[in-house]
Write a protein that holds these residues in place. Structure first.
Motif, PDB file in Angstrom:
ATOM      1  N   PRO A  36      90.383 -21.337  28.477  1.00  0.00           N
ATOM      2  CA  PRO A  36      89.678 -21.792  26.982  1.00  0.00           C
ATOM      3  C   PRO A  36      89.633 -22.716  26.572  1.00  0.00           C
ATOM      4  O   PRO A  36      90.714 -24.331  27.556  1.00  0.00           O
ATOM      5  CB  PRO A  36      90.916 -20.820  26.021  1.00  0.00           C
ATOM      6  CG  PRO A  36      91.791 -20.709  27.138  1.00  0.00           C
ATOM      7  CD  PRO A  36      91.265 -20.812  28.117  1.00  0.00           C
ATOM      8  N   SER A  37      89.179 -23.629  25.328  1.00  0.00           N
ATOM      9  CA  SER A  37      89.196 -25.187  25.691  1.00  0.00           C
ATOM     10  C   SER A  37      90.716 -25.781  25.046  1.00  0.00           C
ATOM     11  O   SER A  37      91.010 -24.772  24.286  1.00  0.00           O
ATOM     12  CB  SER A  37      88.318 -25.836  23.782  1.00  0.00           C
ATOM     13  OG  SER A  37      87.097 -24.683  23.974  1.00  0.00           O
ATOM     14  N   GLU A 220      95.594 -21.359  31.248  1.00  0.00           N
ATOM     15  CA  GLU A 220      95.921 -20.720  29.710  1.00  0.00           C
ATOM     16  C   GLU A 220      97.301 -21.864  29.464  1.00  0.00           C
ATOM     17  O   GLU A 220      97.875 -21.115  30.223  1.00  0.00           O
ATOM     18  CB  GLU A 220      95.876 -19.229  29.422  1.00  0.00           C
ATOM     19  CG  GLU A 220      95.421 -19.237  28.177  1.00  0.00           C
ATOM     20  CD  GLU A 220      97.020 -19.124  27.496  1.00  0.00           C
ATOM     21  OE1 GLU A 220      96.990 -19.063  26.764  1.00  0.00           O
ATOM     22  OE2 GLU A 220      98.017 -18.579  27.843  1.00  0.00           O
ATOM     23  N   ALA A 221      96.732 -22.498  28.510  1.00  0.00           N
ATOM     24  CA  ALA A 221      97.817 -23.287  27.460  1.00  0.00           C
ATOM     25  C   ALA A 221      98.977 -24.391  29.014  1.00  0.00           C
ATOM     26  O   ALA A 221      99.962 -24.266  28.343  1.00  0.00           O
ATOM     27  CB  ALA A 221      98.629 -22.290  27.124  1.00  0.00           C
ATOM     28  N   ARG A 223      99.112 -23.513  31.809  1.00  0.00           N
ATOM     29  CA  ARG A 223      99.629 -22.750  32.893  1.00  0.00           C
ATOM     30  C   ARG A 223      99.012 -22.280  33.669  1.00  0.00           C
ATOM     31  O   ARG A 223      97.464 -21.738  33.154  1.00  0.00           O
ATOM     32  CB  ARG A 223     100.535 -21.675  32.854  1.00  0.00           C
ATOM     33  CG  ARG A 223     102.184 -22.404  32.543  1.00  0.00           C
ATOM     34  CD  ARG A 223     102.452 -21.128  31.564  1.00  0.00           C
ATOM     35  NE  ARG A 223     103.391 -22.001  30.461  1.00  0.00           N
ATOM     36  CZ  ARG A 223     104.670 -22.543  31.380  1.00  0.00           C
ATOM     37  NH1 ARG A 223     105.300 -22.566  32.093  1.00  0.00           N
ATOM     38  NH2 ARG A 223     105.374 -23.093  30.224  1.00  0.00           N
ATOM     39  N   ILE A 224      98.833 -21.776  35.162  1.00  0.00           N
ATOM     40  CA  ILE A 224      97.748 -20.942  35.666  1.00  0.00           C
ATOM     41  C   ILE A 224      98.376 -19.513  35.274  1.00  0.00           C
ATOM     42  O   ILE A 224      99.418 -19.120  36.042  1.00  0.00           O
ATOM     43  CB  ILE A 224      97.813 -21.548  37.395  1.00  0.00           C
ATOM     44  CG1 ILE A 224      97.250 -22.963  37.584  1.00  0.00           C
ATOM     45  CG2 ILE A 224      97.356 -20.589  38.081  1.00  0.00           C
ATOM     46  CD1 ILE A 224      97.137 -23.822  38.850  1.00  0.00           C
ATOM     47  N   VAL A 225      97.563 -18.806  35.197  1.00  0.00           N
ATOM     48  CA  VAL A 225      98.372 -17.880  35.192  1.00  0.00           C
ATOM     49  C   VAL A 225      96.400 -16.419  36.044  1.00  0.00           C
ATOM     50  O   VAL A 225      96.714 -15.729  35.606  1.00  0.00           O
ATOM     51  CB  VAL A 225      97.603 -17.309  33.828  1.00  0.00           C
ATOM     52  CG1 VAL A 225      98.314 -18.050  32.655  1.00  0.00           C
ATOM     53  CG2 VAL A 225      95.999 -17.872  33.180  1.00  0.00           C
ATOM     54  N   PHE A 226      95.688 -17.278  37.148  1.00  0.00           N
ATOM     55  CA  PHE A 226      94.583 -16.589  37.797  1.00  0.00           C
ATOM     56  C   PHE A 226      94.387 -17.028  39.037  1.00  0.00           C
ATOM     57  O   PHE A 226      94.260 -18.748  38.349  1.00  0.00           O
ATOM     58  CB  PHE A 226      93.864 -16.139  36.666  1.00  0.00           C
ATOM     59  CG  PHE A 226      92.435 -15.443  37.563  1.00  0.00           C
ATOM     60  CD1 PHE A 226      92.837 -14.218  38.388  1.00  0.00           C
ATOM     61  CD2 PHE A 226      91.395 -15.724  38.542  1.00  0.00           C
ATOM     62  CE1 PHE A 226      92.612 -13.204  39.358  1.00  0.00           C
ATOM     63  CE2 PHE A 226      91.142 -15.504  38.735  1.00  0.00           C
ATOM     64  CZ  PHE A 226      91.461 -14.055  39.615  1.00  0.00           C
ATOM     65  N   ASP A 227      94.630 -17.017  40.139  1.00  0.00           N
ATOM     66  CA  ASP A 227      94.299 -17.395  41.015  1.00  0.00           C
ATOM     67  C   ASP A 227      93.431 -16.853  42.164  1.00  0.00           C
ATOM     68  O   ASP A 227      94.171 -15.906  42.474  1.00  0.00           O
ATOM     69  CB  ASP A 227      95.378 -18.556  42.088  1.00  0.00           C
ATOM     70  CG  ASP A 227      94.663 -19.248  43.045  1.00  0.00           C
ATOM     71  OD1 ASP A 227      93.261 -18.887  42.649  1.00  0.00           O
ATOM     72  OD2 ASP A 227      95.363 -20.331  43.555  1.00  0.00           O
ATOM     73  N   GLY A 228      92.330 -16.288  42.175  1.00  0.00           N
ATOM     74  CA  GLY A 228      91.729 -15.355  43.500  1.00  0.00           C
ATOM     75  C   GLY A 228      90.361 -15.846  43.298  1.00  0.00           C
ATOM     76  O   GLY A 228      89.308 -16.476  42.869  1.00  0.00           O
ATOM     77  N   ALA A 229      89.473 -14.448  43.860  1.00  0.00           N
ATOM     78  CA  ALA A 229      88.160 -14.342  43.720  1.00  0.00           C
ATOM     79  C   ALA A 229      87.977 -14.046  42.947  1.00  0.00           C
ATOM     80  O   ALA A 229      87.678 -13.601  41.504  1.00  0.00           O
ATOM     81  CB  ALA A 229      88.105 -13.582  44.924  1.00  0.00           C
ATOM     82  N   PRO A 230      85.920 -14.181  42.595  1.00  0.00           N
ATOM     83  CA  PRO A 230      85.705 -14.200  41.291  1.00  0.00           C
ATOM     84  C   PRO A 230      85.640 -12.761  41.264  1.00  0.00           C
ATOM     85  O   PRO A 230      85.315 -12.368  39.488  1.00  0.00           O
ATOM     86  CB  PRO A 230      84.026 -14.417  41.396  1.00  0.00           C
ATOM     87  CG  PRO A 230      83.761 -15.878  43.179  1.00  0.00           C
ATOM     88  CD  PRO A 230      85.177 -14.768  43.601  1.00  0.00           C
ATOM     89  N   VAL A 237      92.170  -9.420  33.433  1.00  0.00           N
ATOM     90  CA  VAL A 237      92.509 -11.004  33.739  1.00  0.00           C
ATOM     91  C   VAL A 237      91.369 -11.280  31.985  1.00  0.00           C
ATOM     92  O   VAL A 237      92.873 -12.547  32.239  1.00  0.00           O
ATOM     93  CB  VAL A 237      91.682 -11.000  35.192  1.00  0.00           C
ATOM     94  CG1 VAL A 237      92.402 -12.567  35.517  1.00  0.00           C
ATOM     95  CG2 VAL A 237      92.438 -10.518  35.943  1.00  0.00           C
ATOM     96  N   LEU A 238      90.524 -11.327  32.748  1.00  0.00           N
ATOM     97  CA  LEU A 238      90.072 -12.398  31.264  1.00  0.00           C
ATOM     98  C   LEU A 238      90.598 -11.944  30.099  1.00  0.00           C
ATOM     99  O   LEU A 238      91.033 -13.636  28.980  1.00  0.00           O
ATOM    100  CB  LEU A 238      88.401 -12.574  31.315  1.00  0.00           C
ATOM    101  CG  LEU A 238      87.679 -12.369  32.026  1.00  0.00           C
ATOM    102  CD1 LEU A 238      85.564 -11.964  32.062  1.00  0.00           C
ATOM    103  CD2 LEU A 238      87.558 -13.912  32.603  1.00  0.00           C
ATOM    104  N   THR A 239      91.380 -11.346  29.470  1.00  0.00           N
ATOM    105  CA  THR A 239      91.948 -10.992  28.042  1.00  0.00           C
ATOM    106  C   THR A 239      92.988 -11.902  28.879  1.00  0.00           C
ATOM    107  O   THR A 239      94.099 -13.012  27.628  1.00  0.00           O
ATOM    108  CB  THR A 239      92.653  -9.893  28.004  1.00  0.00           C
ATOM    109  OG1 THR A 239      91.398  -9.177  27.892  1.00  0.00           O
ATOM    110  CG2 THR A 239      93.522  -9.797  26.745  1.00  0.00           C
ATOM    111  N   ARG A 240      93.892 -12.053  29.997  1.00  0.00           N
ATOM    112  CA  ARG A 240      95.194 -13.122  29.938  1.00  0.00           C
ATOM    113  C   ARG A 240      94.553 -14.534  30.098  1.00  0.00           C
ATOM    114  O   ARG A 240      95.876 -15.496  29.115  1.00  0.00           O
ATOM    115  CB  ARG A 240      95.981 -12.266  31.704  1.00  0.00           C
ATOM    116  CG  ARG A 240      97.053 -12.880  31.422  1.00  0.00           C
ATOM    117  CD  ARG A 240      97.874 -12.683  33.314  1.00  0.00           C
ATOM    118  NE  ARG A 240      97.134 -11.887  33.924  1.00  0.00           N
ATOM    119  CZ  ARG A 240      97.059 -11.879  34.865  1.00  0.00           C
ATOM    120  NH1 ARG A 240      97.091 -12.560  35.728  1.00  0.00           N
ATOM    121  NH2 ARG A 240      96.645 -10.842  35.933  1.00  0.00           N
TER     122      ARG A 240
END
Lengths: 266, 271
Positions: A36-37, A220-221, A223-230, A237-240
């Protein structure tokens, strides 16, 4: 290649933009940085070439700790890091050619650059790149007379003439229409493949990211909260990353887009 | 609060009651001061002389006509001096104003704490003294003549040009500068590629604008002995040679008109 270790940035206002980011980008790897922005995407790539001074942590490019460099060393390392900007950031009153050649400033002495006497090899390369991005006929036009897509192509040429090993791309399509956005993304990704550049692309548009890259990192804020394939970007995940939203509705349109039936211009 | 709830209806007005009253009181005070000043001026005016104004003006005007055209022989050199004072003065001022502006602009100054205040002090002090007063001082330092006028115009213009220029520098688009910096360019290269192209139109505009002003200012410098056509004006006034005065005024008018014309053309070409 590029390795970030516990990279942290706290602004003077007390805002913690990045908190302990660890990230590794390999040679030839293109990653999309989504979030997010205000998540710290821009801060992250600016901490790599130190347009923003990181508070703590390290950024290591091919074994060189960029965060520890002095002014001269930093200038030398910046030559290896091309950057593409959201609002193009071309010098508006200079010509397209001058803008492209400004990518060589790190290699050319002051007086040569002041008098616009760039080495012939640089000029040849500038013409080659302008041809590659489809702007050869506009070399002598002023940058501010170009359309958004054309300006971003100039921006791409300026970054690539640096002969970088790492490409930092900050929201390349945020000011462009959907069709031009795809063209620009395609061009950037193609160029990165050709030259085997490690690339970080900040991008708002999740669908666009999924179309063009093999690895997505969610921020997010700070921190890296996701790292993976598209395709691992499931609604949970998008909610996270972004917060609660009806993601199914959006994802449906991505599937359509993936089929490459050129509906982008709609 | 501009929104007032009255029996369930939300009335809205630009200002609340207190600020409305304060504004009203300010207007009242202003009007009273104006009327009072009018009365003071009126009481101190010698109406007997004022009654003659028309006649006296006609008398001087009549004596000034026609201008003494033959006097022009002695005016070519002074008007040339005047134009040179204005042009060279502007040129020297710009040479000195550019570094001062870069030191004063908060985004290019090397130190906000030490250098910037000094640069701002230079701007304020050179700007606050009229060029006629600078000329007076300089005539007693370097002696009468064109050189004193030249320096007076230069000093007076430094602050003006530097102020407008540093405001232009502060308004540049920082992302363009950032982009140049990101290529690994040195500090001077960032200035030449990232900043200078952005302020060039402002610089040219300031230069011709100040040149235009300086033509007018340099016509009076001769009054205090600092060279130019003002010297002839003063000596003609001293001997009540009205036909010469009218010719000098015509020449000055012509010079100013030409100056305005040129600067308008140049400004039009840049923007």
């Amino acid at each position: 290649m590029l390795k970030l270790e516990k990279l942290t940035k706290v602004y003077n206002t007390g805002d913690k933009a990045l908190s302990g980011v660890d990230l590794e980008v390999g040679k030839g790897q293109v990653i999309a940085l989504i979030g997010p922005s205000g998540a710290g995407k821009s801060t992250l790539i600016r901490c790599v070439n130190r347009l923003v001074q990181p508070t703590s942590g390290r950024a290591i490019l091919d074994g060189v700790d960029i965060t520890a460099l002095g002014a001269g060393g930093l200038r030398r390392e910046r030559r290896r890091m091309g950057m593409i900007f959201q609002e193009y950031a071309l010098v508006e009153r200079l010509s397209v050619m001058e803008n492209v050649l400004s990518g060589r400033l790190g290699y050319v002495g002051f007086w040569r650059s002041f008098l616009r006497k760039f080495p012939q090899s640089d000029v040849d390369e500038a013409y080659r790149l302008l041809d590659r991005v489809g702007l050869l006929h506009m070399a002598d036009k002023r940058a501010d007379a170009r359309s958004g897509g054309q300006r971003q192509r100039v921006g791409i040429a300026r970054a690539l003439i640096q002969d970088p090993t790492l490409l930092l791309v900050d929201e390349p399509t945020a000011s462009l229409d959907p069709k031009t956005s795809r063209e620009i993304m395609r061009l950037i990704v193609e160029m990165c493949r050709e030259r085997e550049l490690a690339t970080i692309i900040n991008i708002h548009d999740v669908n666009l990211a999924k179309m063009f890259v093999q690895r997505v990192v969610g921020l997010e804020a700070g921190r890296i909260v996701f790292d993976g394939a598209p395709d691992e970007l499931v609604p949970d995940v998008l909610t996270r990353i972004y917060g609660e939203e009806d993601w199914e509705a959006t994802i449906e349109t991505v599937d359509d887009a993936d089929e490459e039936n050129d509906e982008a211009g709609k | 609060m501009p929104i007032i709830e009255k029996s369930g209806v939300k009335a809205w007005q630009v200002r609340d009651r207190n600020s409305q009253l304060i504004r009203w009181a300010m207007w009242l005070l202003g009007t009273m001061a104006f009327v009072f000043s009018w009365k003071v001026i009126s009481d101190n005016t010698q109406w007997a002389i004022m009654g003659n104004i028309g006649a006296v003006t006609m008398d001087i005007g009549g004596r000034a006509m026609p201008p003494r055209w033959s006097y022009m022989d002695q005016l070519w050199l002074p008007i040339w001096d005047t134009l040179n004072i204005a042009t060279l003065g502007t040129l020297f001022a710009l040479i000195m104003a550019v570094p001062v502006a870069f030191l004063a602009a908060s985004n290019t100054t090397p130190s906000r704490l030490f250098v910037r205040p000094i640069a701002l002090l230079i701007i304020v002090s050179t700007r606050s003294v009229n060029s006629l007063i600078w000329a007076l001082l300089l005539v007693s330092i370097v002696g009468p003549g064109v050189f004193a006028g030249l320096i007076a115009i230069s000093i007076r213009s430094i602050g003006f040009c530097a102020k407008l220029l540093y405001e232009a520098i502060e308004e540049i688009d920082e992302t363009q500068v950032e982009a140049i910096r990101a290529t690994g360019a040195s500090g001077w290269q960032v200035m030449v590629y990232g900043i200078v192209p952005q302020i060039l139109p402002a610089f040219a505009g300031i230069a011709v604008f100040r040149w235009d002003i300086n033509i007018r200012e340099s016509t009076v410098l001769g009054l205090v002995g600092a060279g130019g056509i003002g010297l002839q004006l003063q000596s003609s006034l001293n001997v009540l040679a009205w036909p010469q005065v009218s010719l000098i005024l015509l020449v000055i008018l012509l010079a100013v008109v030409i100056g305005e014309f040129v600067s308008a053309k140049v400004r039009g070409a840049i923007i």
